[in-house]
Design a protein around this motif. Structure first.
Motif, PDB file in Angstrom:
ATOM      1  N   THR A 237       0.835  -1.192   0.000  1.00 20.76           N
ATOM      2  CA  THR A 237       0.000   0.000   0.000  1.00 20.76           C
ATOM      3  C   THR A 237       0.871   1.243   0.000  1.00 20.76           C
ATOM      4  O   THR A 237       2.059   1.192   0.360  1.00 20.76           O
ATOM      5  CB  THR A 237      -0.933   0.017   1.231  1.00 20.76           C
ATOM      6  N   SER A 238       0.265   2.365  -0.405  1.00 14.07           N
ATOM      7  CA  SER A 238       0.997   3.627  -0.475  1.00 14.07           C
ATOM      8  C   SER A 238       0.970   4.399   0.830  1.00 14.07           C
ATOM      9  O   SER A 238       1.739   5.347   1.004  1.00 14.07           O
ATOM     10  CB  SER A 238       0.398   4.516  -1.581  1.00 14.07           C
ATOM     11  N   VAL A 239       0.075   4.036   1.731  1.00 14.44           N
ATOM     12  CA  VAL A 239      -0.069   4.836   2.948  1.00 14.44           C
ATOM     13  C   VAL A 239       1.142   4.664   3.851  1.00 14.44           C
ATOM     14  O   VAL A 239       1.837   3.656   3.815  1.00 14.44           O
ATOM     15  CB  VAL A 239      -1.350   4.465   3.724  1.00 14.44           C
ATOM     16  N   THR A 240       1.390   5.686   4.636  1.00 12.08           N
ATOM     17  CA  THR A 240       2.546   5.691   5.528  1.00 12.08           C
ATOM     18  C   THR A 240       2.161   6.260   6.876  1.00 12.08           C
ATOM     19  O   THR A 240       1.234   7.085   6.974  1.00 12.08           O
ATOM     20  CB  THR A 240       3.686   6.525   4.921  1.00 12.08           C
ATOM     21  N   ALA A 241       2.879   5.841   7.885  1.00  7.87           N
ATOM     22  CA  ALA A 241       2.629   6.344   9.241  1.00  7.87           C
ATOM     23  C   ALA A 241       3.517   7.537   9.573  1.00  7.87           C
ATOM     24  O   ALA A 241       3.530   7.989  10.724  1.00  7.87           O
ATOM     25  CB  ALA A 241       2.859   5.221  10.254  1.00  7.87           C
ATOM     26  N   GLU A 242       4.209   8.081   8.592  1.00  7.23           N
ATOM     27  CA  GLU A 242       5.186   9.131   8.884  1.00  7.23           C
ATOM     28  C   GLU A 242       4.555  10.450   9.310  1.00  7.23           C
ATOM     29  O   GLU A 242       5.238  11.325   9.845  1.00  7.23           O
ATOM     30  CB  GLU A 242       6.079   9.380   7.667  1.00  7.23           C
ATOM     31  N   TYR A 243       3.253  10.601   9.095  1.00  7.52           N
ATOM     32  CA  TYR A 243       2.600  11.854   9.494  1.00  7.52           C
ATOM     33  C   TYR A 243       2.063  11.811  10.917  1.00  7.52           C
ATOM     34  O   TYR A 243       1.514  12.806  11.391  1.00  7.52           O
ATOM     35  CB  TYR A 243       1.470  12.190   8.511  1.00  7.52           C
ATOM     36  N   ILE A 244       2.205  10.693  11.580  1.00  8.58           N
ATOM     37  CA  ILE A 244       1.783  10.614  12.981  1.00  8.58           C
ATOM     38  C   ILE A 244       2.778  11.383  13.843  1.00  8.58           C
ATOM     39  O   ILE A 244       3.986  11.147  13.780  1.00  8.58           O
ATOM     40  CB  ILE A 244       1.702   9.144  13.446  1.00  8.58           C
ATOM     41  N   GLY A 245       2.279  12.315  14.626  1.00  9.27           N
ATOM     42  CA  GLY A 245       3.150  13.139  15.470  1.00  9.27           C
ATOM     43  C   GLY A 245       3.820  14.276  14.740  1.00  9.27           C
ATOM     44  O   GLY A 245       4.713  14.933  15.286  1.00  9.27           O
ATOM     45  N   ARG A 246       3.378  14.563  13.532  1.00  4.18           N
ATOM     46  CA  ARG A 246       3.995  15.607  12.710  1.00  4.18           C
ATOM     47  C   ARG A 246       3.797  17.007  13.291  1.00  4.18           C
ATOM     48  O   ARG A 246       4.523  17.939  12.963  1.00  4.18           O
ATOM     49  CB  ARG A 246       3.408  15.532  11.289  1.00  4.18           C
ATOM     50  N   TYR A 247       2.817  17.149  14.159  1.00  2.39           N
ATOM     51  CA  TYR A 247       2.529  18.466  14.736  1.00  2.39           C
ATOM     52  C   TYR A 247       3.678  18.993  15.596  1.00  2.39           C
ATOM     53  O   TYR A 247       3.835  20.201  15.768  1.00  2.39           O
ATOM     54  CB  TYR A 247       1.254  18.402  15.585  1.00  2.39           C
ATOM     55  N   ARG A 248       4.488  18.077  16.142  1.00  4.71           N
ATOM     56  CA  ARG A 248       5.570  18.500  17.042  1.00  4.71           C
ATOM     57  C   ARG A 248       6.579  19.353  16.279  1.00  4.71           C
ATOM     58  O   ARG A 248       7.100  18.956  15.241  1.00  4.71           O
ATOM     59  CB  ARG A 248       6.260  17.288  17.655  1.00  4.71           C
ATOM     60  N   GLY A 249       6.848  20.540  16.800  1.00  4.36           N
ATOM     61  CA  GLY A 249       7.753  21.475  16.148  1.00  4.36           C
ATOM     62  C   GLY A 249       7.090  22.305  15.068  1.00  4.36           C
ATOM     63  O   GLY A 249       7.724  23.209  14.512  1.00  4.36           O
ATOM     64  N   ARG A 250       5.830  22.028  14.761  1.00  2.00           N
ATOM     65  CA  ARG A 250       5.117  22.763  13.717  1.00  2.00           C
ATOM     66  C   ARG A 250       3.946  23.565  14.277  1.00  2.00           C
ATOM     67  O   ARG A 250       3.544  24.568  13.671  1.00  2.00           O
ATOM     68  CB  ARG A 250       4.604  21.797  12.643  1.00  2.00           C
ATOM     69  N   VAL A 251       3.375  23.106  15.388  1.00  2.00           N
ATOM     70  CA  VAL A 251       2.266  23.809  16.023  1.00  2.00           C
ATOM     71  C   VAL A 251       2.792  24.472  17.283  1.00  2.00           C
ATOM     72  O   VAL A 251       3.481  23.833  18.092  1.00  2.00           O
ATOM     73  CB  VAL A 251       1.123  22.831  16.368  1.00  2.00           C
ATOM     74  N   PRO A 252       2.496  25.752  17.493  1.00  2.07           N
ATOM     75  CA  PRO A 252       2.982  26.445  18.692  1.00  2.07           C
ATOM     76  C   PRO A 252       2.552  25.746  19.976  1.00  2.07           C
ATOM     77  O   PRO A 252       1.455  25.179  20.062  1.00  2.07           O
ATOM     78  CB  PRO A 252       2.336  27.835  18.576  1.00  2.07           C
ATOM     79  N   GLN A 253       3.432  25.791  20.986  1.00  2.00           N
ATOM     80  CA  GLN A 253       3.138  25.117  22.257  1.00  2.00           C
ATOM     81  C   GLN A 253       1.835  25.601  22.883  1.00  2.00           C
ATOM     82  O   GLN A 253       1.110  24.824  23.489  1.00  2.00           O
ATOM     83  CB  GLN A 253       4.296  25.334  23.245  1.00  2.00           C
ATOM     84  N   ALA A 254       1.566  26.903  22.753  1.00  2.95           N
ATOM     85  CA  ALA A 254       0.341  27.436  23.352  1.00  2.95           C
ATOM     86  C   ALA A 254      -0.896  26.784  22.741  1.00  2.95           C
ATOM     87  O   ALA A 254      -1.878  26.507  23.441  1.00  2.95           O
ATOM     88  CB  ALA A 254       0.289  28.950  23.174  1.00  2.95           C
ATOM     89  N   GLU A 255      -0.858  26.520  21.446  1.00  3.86           N
ATOM     90  CA  GLU A 255      -2.005  25.891  20.792  1.00  3.86           C
ATOM     91  C   GLU A 255      -2.089  24.406  21.137  1.00  3.86           C
ATOM     92  O   GLU A 255      -3.182  23.859  21.301  1.00  3.86           O
ATOM     93  CB  GLU A 255      -1.925  26.111  19.288  1.00  3.86           C
ATOM     94  N   ILE A 256      -0.931  23.752  21.250  1.00  4.39           N
ATOM     95  CA  ILE A 256      -0.940  22.356  21.695  1.00  4.39           C
ATOM     96  C   ILE A 256      -1.531  22.273  23.098  1.00  4.39           C
ATOM     97  O   ILE A 256      -2.350  21.401  23.396  1.00  4.39           O
ATOM     98  CB  ILE A 256       0.483  21.767  21.672  1.00  4.39           C
ATOM     99  N   ALA A 257      -1.114  23.185  23.976  1.00  3.99           N
ATOM    100  CA  ALA A 257      -1.627  23.193  25.347  1.00  3.99           C
ATOM    101  C   ALA A 257      -3.136  23.386  25.368  1.00  3.99           C
ATOM    102  O   ALA A 257      -3.852  22.724  26.140  1.00  3.99           O
ATOM    103  CB  ALA A 257      -0.942  24.301  26.149  1.00  3.99           C
ATOM    104  N   PHE A 258      -3.626  24.280  24.514  1.00  3.48           N
ATOM    105  CA  PHE A 258      -5.071  24.530  24.481  1.00  3.48           C
ATOM    106  C   PHE A 258      -5.828  23.298  24.005  1.00  3.48           C
ATOM    107  O   PHE A 258      -6.850  22.908  24.594  1.00  3.48           O
ATOM    108  CB  PHE A 258      -5.384  25.720  23.575  1.00  3.48           C
TER     109      PHE A 258
END
Length: 340
Positions: A237-258
């Motif tokens: 299959t073409s699908v990949t798990a590489e996008y799991i946890g991709r938010y780390r370092g890309r979404v500001p901590q304040a928004e993750i906290a919210f």
């Protein structure tokens, strides 16, 4: 089992398109490559469709919506067949997809529609044997993926949390209310264990699993998009798990906290562990005094608008954006003709 239509729901960027690519590769299931969104933008907005004028207004608007135009509908056939049964929105919507499935040579039709779960009562009552597959994804990853399309964030983290919680709570309610007719699928499970997931989904739909589903042959454009043109073996299959946890370092901590604070119960229920947040004193002060209150207002703003639009579709129903209309000026021309 009456094999009724298949609906794939969930908020944006949660894996609906991937699930659609898998299912459209089944020999019995036809699902268009674009989300229909007919229920979202047209349901209940034109009054009783037994009234010919109401029906024609609704049909005209639908024919000018790009995702309906993509289906290459035969308007005369839709009119003729609609007049042969109950004049309901559900019947009208189904005709477009039934005709599409016929051209695909498949006996069962389906659609992917963002937040179709909000219409579960109407959908499951209208279509005997219908099934709803509800996609759920880590709200932080879903939010990060949405920012790639909407950098301004559609009300940023506040709106994102509101949509995600709304969808998950509806999914849980639908599974409880309609046992055997609604299924929740985690995006992370689908991309990490696709074959296992597809066996489960096929059992739920009453269909035999077909290994060809893994190759996504029924969705060639999507397959090329995520894997290039490389050939796949029947068990690949073409699908990949590489996008799991991709938010780390890309979404500001304040928004993750919210997100973690306001979706804590639902995240725990679907095994989305919270990250540790390390604020400096100044960052913590800003979060408590600015970021959190602002996002709370955006969250409740989204909830309020959603409730009003859902309850009063004829007054303030949802409408597609101008770029999704085949001819943005057609409504003004139609109104001018009526006045003249």
């Amino acid at each position: 089992m009456d094999k009724g239509p298949v609906f794939i729901g969930g908020p944006d960027r949660c894996g609906k398109t991937t699930m659609r690519a898998f299912l459209a590769s089944h020999p019995n299931i036809a699902i268009p490559a674009v989300g229909s969104n007919m229920w979202t933008y047209f349901y209940g907005q034109y009054g009783d469709l037994a009234d010919k004028q109401n029906f024609e207004r609704c049909l005209d608007d639908m024919l000018h919506y790009k995702h309906v135009a993509y289906l290459q509908p035969d308007a005369d056939r839709v009119r003729r067949e609609f007049g042969q049964g109950e004049p309901t929105y559900a019947r009208l919507f189904s005709l477009f997809i039934i005709h599409f499935a016929e051209r695909e040579g498949k006996p069962r039709w389906g659609v992917q529609t963002g937040l179709i779960e909000r219409y579960a009562d109407q959908v499951l009552a209208a279509y005997p044997g219908a099934r709803i597959i509800q996609m759920v994804r880590d709200p932080r990853d879903r939010y990060e993926a949405s920012l790639a399309l909407w950098p301004q964030g559609k009300l940023r983290a506040g709106g994102a949390v509101a949509r995600w919680r709304y969808s998950v709570r509806l999914a849980e309610r639908n599974v409880d209310r309609y046992p055997g007719r609604a299924l929740i699928v985690r995006y992370e499970t689908m991309v990490s264990r696709p074959e296992e997931t597809l066996h489960q989904v096929c059992d739920f739909l009453g269909e035999a699993y077909d290994p060809a589903m893994l190759t996504m042959d029924g969705a060639p454009k999507f397959r090329r998009k995520i894997s290039g043109d490389r050939d796949l073996q029947p068990d690949q299959t073409s699908v990949t798990a590489e996008y799991i946890g991709r938010y780390r370092g890309r979404v500001p901590q304040a928004e993750i906290a919210f997100i973690q604070s306001h979706a804590a119960r639902e995240m725990a229920a679907y095994q989305y562990a919270p990250d540790e947040i390390h604020f400096s004193t100044g960052q913590r002060l800003r979060y408590q005094l600015v970021d959190r209150p602002v996002n709370v207002l955006k969250m409740w703003g989204w909830i309020t608008v959603e409730r009003l639009q859902h309850k009063f579709p004829r007054l303030i129903g949802r409408t597609p954006g101008k770029r999704m209309i085949v001819d943005p000026n057609y409504r003004a021309l139609r109104q001018a003709t009526v006045k003249g």
